[in-house]
Design a protein around this motif. Structure first.
Motif, mmCIF file in Angstrom:
data_model
loop_
_atom_site.group_PDB
_atom_site.id
_atom_site.type_symbol
_atom_site.label_atom_id
_atom_site.label_comp_id
_atom_site.label_asym_id
_atom_site.label_seq_id
_atom_site.Cartn_x
_atom_site.Cartn_y
_atom_site.Cartn_z
ATOM 1 N N VAL A 136 -37.836 56.888 -6.957
ATOM 2 C CA VAL A 136 -37.704 57.790 -5.819
ATOM 3 C C VAL A 136 -37.652 59.225 -6.330
ATOM 4 O O VAL A 136 -37.235 59.479 -7.466
ATOM 5 C CB VAL A 136 -36.442 57.476 -4.974
ATOM 6 C CG1 VAL A 136 -36.558 56.113 -4.315
ATOM 7 C CG2 VAL A 136 -35.186 57.556 -5.809
ATOM 8 N N LEU A 137 -38.123 60.144 -5.504
ATOM 9 C CA LEU A 137 -38.067 61.565 -5.814
ATOM 10 C C LEU A 137 -36.954 62.181 -4.987
ATOM 11 O O LEU A 137 -36.973 62.104 -3.753
ATOM 12 C CB LEU A 137 -39.402 62.237 -5.501
ATOM 13 C CG LEU A 137 -40.590 61.727 -6.304
ATOM 14 C CD1 LEU A 137 -41.880 62.393 -5.834
ATOM 15 C CD2 LEU A 137 -40.383 61.967 -7.798
ATOM 16 N N THR A 168 -34.815 55.795 -10.672
ATOM 17 C CA THR A 168 -35.103 54.424 -10.275
ATOM 18 C C THR A 168 -33.890 53.917 -9.520
ATOM 19 O O THR A 168 -32.768 53.978 -10.028
ATOM 20 C CB THR A 168 -35.387 53.538 -11.496
ATOM 21 O OG1 THR A 168 -36.503 54.087 -12.191
ATOM 22 C CG2 THR A 168 -35.696 52.112 -11.086
ATOM 23 N N GLU A 169 -34.124 53.454 -8.310
ATOM 24 C CA GLU A 169 -33.045 52.917 -7.489
ATOM 25 C C GLU A 169 -33.318 51.442 -7.219
ATOM 26 O O GLU A 169 -34.461 51.026 -7.066
ATOM 27 C CB GLU A 169 -32.928 53.684 -6.175
ATOM 28 C CG GLU A 169 -32.460 55.112 -6.371
ATOM 29 C CD GLU A 169 -32.197 55.844 -5.065
ATOM 30 O OE1 GLU A 169 -32.536 55.315 -3.985
ATOM 31 O OE2 GLU A 169 -31.652 56.952 -5.135
ATOM 32 N N VAL A 170 -32.243 50.688 -7.161
ATOM 33 C CA VAL A 170 -32.342 49.261 -6.890
ATOM 34 C C VAL A 170 -31.855 49.021 -5.472
ATOM 35 O O VAL A 170 -30.751 49.439 -5.099
ATOM 36 C CB VAL A 170 -31.497 48.447 -7.903
ATOM 37 C CG1 VAL A 170 -31.587 46.961 -7.607
ATOM 38 C CG2 VAL A 170 -31.964 48.744 -9.330
ATOM 39 N N SER A 171 -32.678 48.347 -4.681
ATOM 40 C CA SER A 171 -32.325 48.071 -3.287
ATOM 41 C C SER A 171 -31.365 46.881 -3.218
ATOM 42 O O SER A 171 -31.115 46.207 -4.226
ATOM 43 C CB SER A 171 -33.575 47.783 -2.456
ATOM 44 O OG SER A 171 -34.169 46.580 -2.896
ATOM 45 N N GLU A 172 -30.874 46.606 -2.033
ATOM 46 C CA GLU A 172 -29.942 45.491 -1.838
ATOM 47 C C GLU A 172 -30.562 44.148 -2.222
ATOM 48 O O GLU A 172 -29.870 43.235 -2.653
ATOM 49 C CB GLU A 172 -29.461 45.457 -0.387
ATOM 50 C CG GLU A 172 -28.566 46.617 -0.040
ATOM 51 C CD GLU A 172 -28.128 46.597 1.411
ATOM 52 O OE1 GLU A 172 -28.293 45.561 2.090
ATOM 53 O OE2 GLU A 172 -27.624 47.627 1.869
#
Length: 178
Positions: free
Chosen positions: A67-68, A56-60
């Motif tokens: 995401v894979l 799990t990525e957090v955007s700006e």
């Protein structure tokens, strides 16, 4: 039944945490047994295996998204979620019927789920298969209990439809690095 090796050299990078070089060498192609009702055509079914790390990525702007990632591009650690993808394709001229693939779950991975609801699992080393909710395991004291996801040792996909010439598809399951 004919044994084939599923190409999954990425397993070595994923499972490198806490594994010795010999362990990595044994993990690096995953063995899978394939059988079909039309043995001559089974060599026409090609299988390509890949693994992706789910993060799990957090955007700006603060939004989070799963995401894979290619395991070669990130450091894989215990607790990481993995998506195993087995792509199959029929490169022959004949329809392949009765296609079955048995995929072992590597000992460095805890099984979480199979994404095709019609797939079967084994909790006894691939000897017997069924739906997880229907299986039991026997502990060291010979007591029987319902099987849970972490007991799964193998996954079996018996494709319900024939594979036409040129057709392809994916079979997927999730696991967590131990």
């Amino acid at each position: 039944m004919r044994n084939i090796f599923v190409e999954a050299t990425m397993v070595a990078g994923i499972l490198a945490t806490g594994m010795s070089l010999p362990d990595i060498a044994h993990a690096s192609p995953l063995a899978a047994a394939v059988q079909t009702a039309t043995p001559a055509a089974q060599s026409d079914v090609k299988i390509e295996s890949s693994i992706r790390v789910e993060r799990t990525e957090v955007s700006e702007n603060g939004a989070s998204a799963t995401v894979l990632l290619d395991p070669a591009a990130v450091k894989v650690i215990p607790g990481d979620k993995l998506l195993f993808i087995n792509r199959y394709s029929n490169s022959g001229q004949d329809v392949v019927t009765g296609f079955v693939i048995n995929n072992p779950v590597h000992s460095a991975v805890t099984f979480v789920e199979v994404l095709e609801d019609w797939a079967l699992v084994s909790v006894d080393g691939g000897q017997n298969f069924g739906k997880l909710a229907e299986l039991t395991v026997t502990d060291a004291e010979q007591a029987s209990r319902p099987a849970v996801a972490s007991d799964v040792t193998h996954i079996r996909w018996a494709l319900p439809m024939p594979i036409a010439p040129g057709a392809s598809g994916e079979l997927r399951f999730r696991g967590i690095v131990k």
